[in-house]
Design an enzyme around this catalytic site. Structure first.
Site, PDB file in Angstrom:
ATOM      1  CD  GLU A   1     -44.274   6.971  -7.877  1.00 33.15           C
ATOM      2  OE1 GLU A   1     -44.470   7.179  -9.064  1.00 33.15           O
ATOM      3  OE2 GLU A   1     -43.148   7.121  -7.356  1.00 33.15           O
TER       4      GLU A   1
ATOM      5  CG  ASP B   1     -41.108  10.383  -5.825  1.00 36.94           C
ATOM      6  OD1 ASP B   1     -42.052  10.379  -6.642  1.00 36.94           O
ATOM      7  OD2 ASP B   1     -39.906  10.463  -6.169  1.00 36.94           O
TER       8      ASP B   1
ATOM      9  CG  HIS C   1     -47.460  13.747 -11.043  1.00 38.39           C
ATOM     10  ND1 HIS C   1     -47.856  12.763 -10.144  1.00 38.39           N
ATOM     11  CD2 HIS C   1     -46.115  13.812 -10.951  1.00 38.39           C
ATOM     12  CE1 HIS C   1     -46.774  12.276  -9.553  1.00 38.39           C
ATOM     13  NE2 HIS C   1     -45.720  12.897 -10.014  1.00 38.39           N
ATOM     14  CG  ASP C   2     -45.278  10.409 -12.665  1.00 44.16           C
ATOM     15  OD1 ASP C   2     -44.809  11.534 -12.906  1.00 44.16           O
ATOM     16  OD2 ASP C   2     -45.007   9.761 -11.633  1.00 44.16           O
TER      17      ASP C   2
END
Ligand code: TEU
Length: 530
Positions: free
Chosen positions: A271, A207, A330-331
């Site tokens: 990410e 992340d 998911h973003d």
């Protein structure tokens, strides 16, 4: 002969298709309207049938869920709402039995404010974990120590009344940033990686990997200028000192060394949420994380020229490493909505593009059936970003439960149980599409099967081919050509002789092409050249 990207021997993910699962929304087995680990285990046959090589689970570690798992309170255990460590072991074993690896999600930039490290750190300036976080005295006027703005809005600093010091949070104020200058923090995350690798985890998605190290002197960010990316302009500043710092690369190399000490090597995917392509490439020199998400590509407008530029620029900069291609997560808005405006025909063209590019492809759950973004009424929003920035809908529209079947509960949760987020249009579902060989689901399945079985498509080089304005055309290796008409009007593409292996219009499969390939608007083909 098909040329393979050099230096990628033993990298089991090269050319493969991986799949992101948002665990809360995949499959509920305990009837609480929230998905769980056992549910994922129950659905592995779907993934094996699709030809998925590994799944990435959005965080399943312990979390108070202020940011749905991205606020971690214990890196070494499973959140009770999703299951137990034993459930995860079982999932890893059941996946391995089907040749599917399991990647977890590592959140190293910040913890939850409920993490015992932060509870201790906030409790006393003498606590051993105080220096694991970024603390600073107020500015002379008593305000925040510098001008940094949080990704989720407002100052990136929160005052701790008791100690009269501010702590840094680049996301919610309940997500305090760890201090990556601290060697103890670095060593702790090595331990976390090893803990999970030793349990059989195949890798991690990391992340906000680009952001972990901050400027040591906490210098002010400079103001944004007109030519800066949109998000910088919204924030009013360039993230010069709190993102993409040069020292971040050392941390990536350190994680890489841990992953590569395992056999087979464990995969690390960053990410790297940057807005400009050129900001991605400092991470992709082949010595850092194995893969880095290409968010600027996902945000490219769906026109042949813009996509050709984005792909060609990526290919040129990343020739010695493996690019990653993804259309949804998911973003961000799902690609059938963002790129294709909810048009199923155009979404098939986008899918064909994703599954025929060189490198590793990540699909997001629901992409295989062409799921679109779901409108969520304001009073049903649960994402803190959506709630704060309404009417910007935030991320709930892309996190709705998997649409397995057009029945009460969608095959996701028992009938009568309210899901944690409302369902989308259930006429788009796995069961119905399974029964229809011309469906989006079968197109996904067949494109993956073709990719995996065809050396050209798996690893062959990518080269753009001249084509009419609305057509994106490229070769893969020496033997395959992909032509995608993104426009509304028909076009003719000079291809040379060959035969259609797969068309978005399945009636074209097997068609023999002499030369000029006639391509109706919003359609595409993969051609084997003869
Ligand atoms: O996302 C990082 C990130 O930059 C995104 O938050 C993006 O700016 C935002 O979603 C746009 O609305 C990661 C996770 O993927 C995200 O889900 C987390 O909320 C975030 O980090 C904090 O951990």
């Amino acid at each position: 002969m098909t040329e393979t990207t050099p230096g990628t021997d033993g990298q089991w993910w090269v050319g493969e298709v991986l799949y992101q699962i948002y665990p809360r929304s995949y499959q509920d087995t305990d009837g609480d309207g929230v998905g769980d680990l056992r549910g994922i285990t129950d659905r592995l046959d779907h993934l094996a049938w699709l030809g998925i090589r590994a799944i990435w689970l959005s965080p399943v570690t312990v979390s108070p869920n202020a940011d749905f798992g991205y606020d971690v309170a214990d890196y070494y255990d499973v959140d009770p709402s999703l299951g137990t460590l034993a459930d995860l072991d079982e999932l890893i074993a059941a996946a391995a039995a089907r040749g599917i690896g399991v990647l977890m999600d590592l959140v190293p930039n910040h913890t939850s404010d409920r993490h015992p490290w932060f509870v201790g750190a906030r409790g006393s300036v003498d606590d051993p974990h105080r220096a694991w976080y970024v603390w600073a005295d107020p500015a002379p006027d008593g305000g925040p120590p510098n001008n940094w703005v949080s990704t989720f809005g407002g100052s990136a600093w929160e005052l701790d009344e008791a100690s009269r010091q501010y702590f840094l949070h680049n996301f919610l104020d309940s997500q305090p940033d760890l201090d990556w200058w601290n060697e103890e923090v670095r060593a702790e995350f090595d331990r976390i990686l090893r803990f999970w690798f030793d349990r059989g985890v195949s890798g991690f998605r990391i992340d906000v990997a680009h952001m972990v190290v901050k400027d040591r002197e906490l210098r002010d960010n400079p103001p944004a200028v007109d030519s800066d990316p949109l998000m910088d302009q919204i924030r009013g500043q360039r993230q010069e000192f709190n993102s993409c710092r040069p020292e971040t690369h050392d941390v990536h190399r350190r994680w890489r060394a841990v992953a590569d000490s395992y056999d087979p090597p464990r995969l690390l995917v960053g990410e790297t949420f940057v807005e400009r392509l050129e900001d991605l490439f400092p991470f992709t020199d082949g010595t850092q994380l194995h893969l880095d998400f290409n968010i600027p590509f996902a945000h490219t407008s769906f026109s042949a020229s813009a996509l050709r530029d984005a792909i060609a620029t990526t290919e040129a900069a990343m020739a010695p490493v493996v690019p990653v291609w993804t259309g949804s997560n998911h973003d961000i808005s799902r690609f059938p909505s963002r790129w294709a405006g909810d048009d199923p025909g155009l979404a098939r063209v986008a899918l064909m593009m994703l599954l025929t590019l060189r490198g590793t492809v990540f699909l997001y759950q629901g992409d295989e059936i062409g799921m679109t973004d779901v409108d969520i009424p304001r009073d049903e929003l649960v994402d803190p970003v959506g709630i704060r920035f309404h009417p910007y809908a935030g991320r709930d529209p892309v996190r709705t439960p998997m649409q397995w079947e057009d029945v009460d509960g969608a095959g996701f949760t028992p009938a009568g149980v309210p899901p944690w987020l409302r369902f989308g249009d259930l006429t788009c579902n796995v069961v119905d599409q399974h029964a229809d060989p011309t469906s989006f689901l079968h197109l996904t399945h067949d494109l993956i099967a073709l990719r995996v079985a065809t050396p050209d498509l798996r690893t062959g080089l990518w080269r753009a081919v001249d084509a009419p304005a609305d057509v994106l055309a490229y070769t893969r290796g020496d033997g395959h050509l992909v032509a995608l008409n993104l426009g509304d009007a028909s076009a003719t593409v000079g291809t040379g002789p060959g035969s259609v292996v797969i068309g978005t219009d399945r009636a074209r499969d097997g068609e023999v092409v002499a030369d000029g390939l006639a391509l109706p608007g919003r359609s595409g083909v993969v051609l084997r050249r003869s």
